[in-house]
Scaffold this active site. Sequence first.
Site, short mmCIF file in Angstrom:
data_model
loop_
_atom_site.label_atom_id
_atom_site.label_comp_id
_atom_site.label_asym_id
_atom_site.label_seq_id
_atom_site.Cartn_x
_atom_site.Cartn_y
_atom_site.Cartn_z
CG HIS A 61 -1.92 1.11 1.22
ND1 HIS A 61 -3.02 1.12 2.05
CD2 HIS A 61 -2.01 2.25 0.49
CE1 HIS A 61 -3.73 2.23 1.83
NE2 HIS A 61 -3.13 2.93 0.89
CG HIS A 63 -0.79 6.73 -2.25
ND1 HIS A 63 -1.97 6.68 -2.96
CD2 HIS A 63 -1.08 6.28 -1.01
CE1 HIS A 63 -2.94 6.23 -2.17
NE2 HIS A 63 -2.43 5.97 -0.98
CG LEU A 64 5.19 4.29 -6.10
CD1 LEU A 64 5.70 3.27 -7.11
CD2 LEU A 64 6.30 4.64 -5.10
CG ASP A 153 -6.19 4.08 -0.74
OD1 ASP A 153 -6.93 4.27 0.24
OD2 ASP A 153 -4.99 4.37 -0.76
CG HIS A 180 -10.34 4.78 1.91
ND1 HIS A 180 -9.23 5.56 2.13
CD2 HIS A 180 -11.34 5.37 2.62
CE1 HIS A 180 -9.55 6.58 2.94
NE2 HIS A 180 -10.84 6.48 3.25
CG HIS A 233 -5.86 2.95 5.13
ND1 HIS A 233 -7.22 2.79 5.08
CD2 HIS A 233 -5.54 3.72 4.06
CE1 HIS A 233 -7.69 3.43 4.02
NE2 HIS A 233 -6.70 3.99 3.39
CG ASN A 279 -9.47 9.76 5.19
OD1 ASN A 279 -9.89 9.18 6.18
ND2 ASN A 279 -10.22 10.06 4.15
CG ASP A 306 -2.10 5.32 3.16
OD1 ASP A 306 -1.92 5.57 1.96
OD2 ASP A 306 -3.05 5.79 3.82
CG HIS A 310 0.39 15.20 0.21
ND1 HIS A 310 -0.31 15.17 -0.98
CD2 HIS A 310 -0.22 14.32 1.03
CE1 HIS A 310 -1.31 14.32 -0.87
NE2 HIS A 310 -1.27 13.78 0.33
#
Lengths: 426, 311
Positions: A61, A63-64, A153, A180, A233, A279, A306, A310
Amino acid sequence: MRLLLHGGRIVDPAQNLDKIADLLIEDGKIAGILEPNTPVADCERRDVTGKVVTPGLIDIHVHLREPGFEYKEDIESGTRAAAAGGFTRVCCMPNTNPAIDTAAVVRFILERTEQVGVARVHPIGAATRDMQGDAITEMADLKAAGAIAISDDAFPLQSAETVRRVMEYCAMLNLPLLTHNEDKALTHKGAMNEGYTATMLGIPGIPRVAEDIAVARNILLAQLTGCHLHLLHISTAGTVELLRRAKADGINVTGEACPHHWVLTDEACMKYRTDAKMNPPLRTQEDCEAVMQGLADGTIDCIVTDHAPHAEYEKEVEFDSAPFGILGLETSFPLTYTTLVKTGVLDFATAIAKMTHIPAQTIGLPPGTGTLEIGAEADVAVLDLETEWTIDRESVQSKSKNTPFHGMKVQGKAVFTVVGGRVIEL
Amino acid sequence: MRHLLTLRETSAIDIRYLLDTAETLKEILARPVKKVPTLRGRAMITLFYENSTRTRTSFELAAKFMSAEAINIAVAQSSVAKGESLKDSLLTLQALKADCIVMRHSVSGTPEFAAELLKHTSIVNAGDGRHEHPTQGLLDMLTMREIKGRLEGLEVAIVGDIAHSRVARSNIWGLTKMGAKVRLVGPRTLLPPDADRLPVKVYDNLAKGLDGADVVNVLRLQTERMERGLLPSLREYSRLFGISPQSLKYAAPDALVLHPGPMNRGVEISADVADGKFGIHAAIEEQVTNGIAVRMATLYALMGVSSDSEG
């Protein structure tokens, strides 16, 4: 091409193995676990005395952010962050731009990984087109192109009808659905856990029951459709209990937890720290303990991160306006070791199992993945369990710095990884 | 003091200092020439991301009565409309040499964000989201103290939409620090989660909540709450929680009624109560005047005394 990691303690939970031995790698595969000092000719040798050699860690899990949000992270920086954390394989979520909702995007990610990746990457396909919650995606095409699973997700499906149809397709194609779990009608503009801290800060709350209701619904739909449901998650005591009961009832459901959901509570949001905004949100001590209990008794199968980078300027804003998400890859193992293993919640082998062959099985990777069995892909993590260090947001491999763990003292660190027999040193 | 962000994090000593100073400065407002040179050469900028007439005007007058420069930034016409971030707007105002920024924002925590960011400019929170509105809390306390002669031991009922109210939160922290006892009264849909963990008593029944109260602080009911389904109707709300001569009978005989304004007459407060009929003691206009006094005291505390006065 032969590589010998010698002098280390080899821990491979899948084989119930924990001993001082030398690991021999040949042509990208595990070739042997040898008694220490067994003579081996013609090979590159790495002394890993005092270190622990495990299967390369697997995070299902992350995020690339590529394609579309390369200013936050890209496949190169994201896999470097993975390698720095001991990970050799990650599964990336579909909320990119464009979303991973067509075979072309799956192929693009695999191609980029081939070019710049220092860990293996498996794309996860979107459940609906552009993640809009309406038309379902061409899941057979996604799978044929290399998608490992399907997920909603970041854009949780609200319509039970849509979840049902997606599950029917996933069941037909033998793909797990990773959900999610959030009833948006209950979470509204919520920005942190609903409760005393949010009341004090005047921040709109995200109630725990919004997760529990979605989990209960998704479990019932998994029972109806026979789809393998994987709960992303897990953050609430209620979800842990629902998952425990569903497993006891023989429903095909698994679950995962992230370190922040057992290490931190919503009090980390005091002073409106946007690096503690994610979240599902940080919850209460009771929830942290339920998550740890769920990990300990096997209810929760996998440890994931997760990882959600950012840019700094996106987080340097009003709390309500800041995006959800924190980094995870470079802190996951140290946090797990420090807060679960050192404290006796999990034994070391179980913690490693939840970060290697169990997530591999959960998401449907081929047998042997996440193990050091002879003939398996030579994906290895070399871990130092002694080093104490302080997490520092300024010295991460990720492009972003959004970690709430900055300044925290931890023990344990990845030294280097091996991916397909190739040593990855940063 | 360097900033005034919340009453939760303001000490009882500082609160008493601000109230005492406001009491002293209030005398200036009674003069024919309402101007003293105390803050000459100092600059206050009001930065309001939410509409406000009375609070902004009150701050502006407070600054002018003390001879400070007062500049208002109407956000709709500012660079925010061009997409500037809050961070950049604040840094610009600091570079414009503002001594003090008075800010109102719809998002809770923005004054803390500003205070952490700016090293040379004081921040006054003029209301952030549903978090705090410290000068409103101070003016409410000043009014109560003036009329009741004390804060310690006062039974104060705050009635209405507690969940979304920054006025309620500043009242809770300020009053309890000064020894008053606070009750929250409202329908369950408008009470915040875990309200019982605040230093208050919580009631969803007006008669019980008002029983023997010395002060009734009536909150404005935002009509948009109904649109979100938090209330069935204004009519029923008024019947259950409206402050009227009838419902005030539950409170102490000489109960003082406050309202931060603007009022919805006939909804949370009846016209008779608002106008102080039937011997009811409502001090709503006095609150407005006291608002100038506490803002003068705040500006004086932040800009008027040498910067290292907190020692």
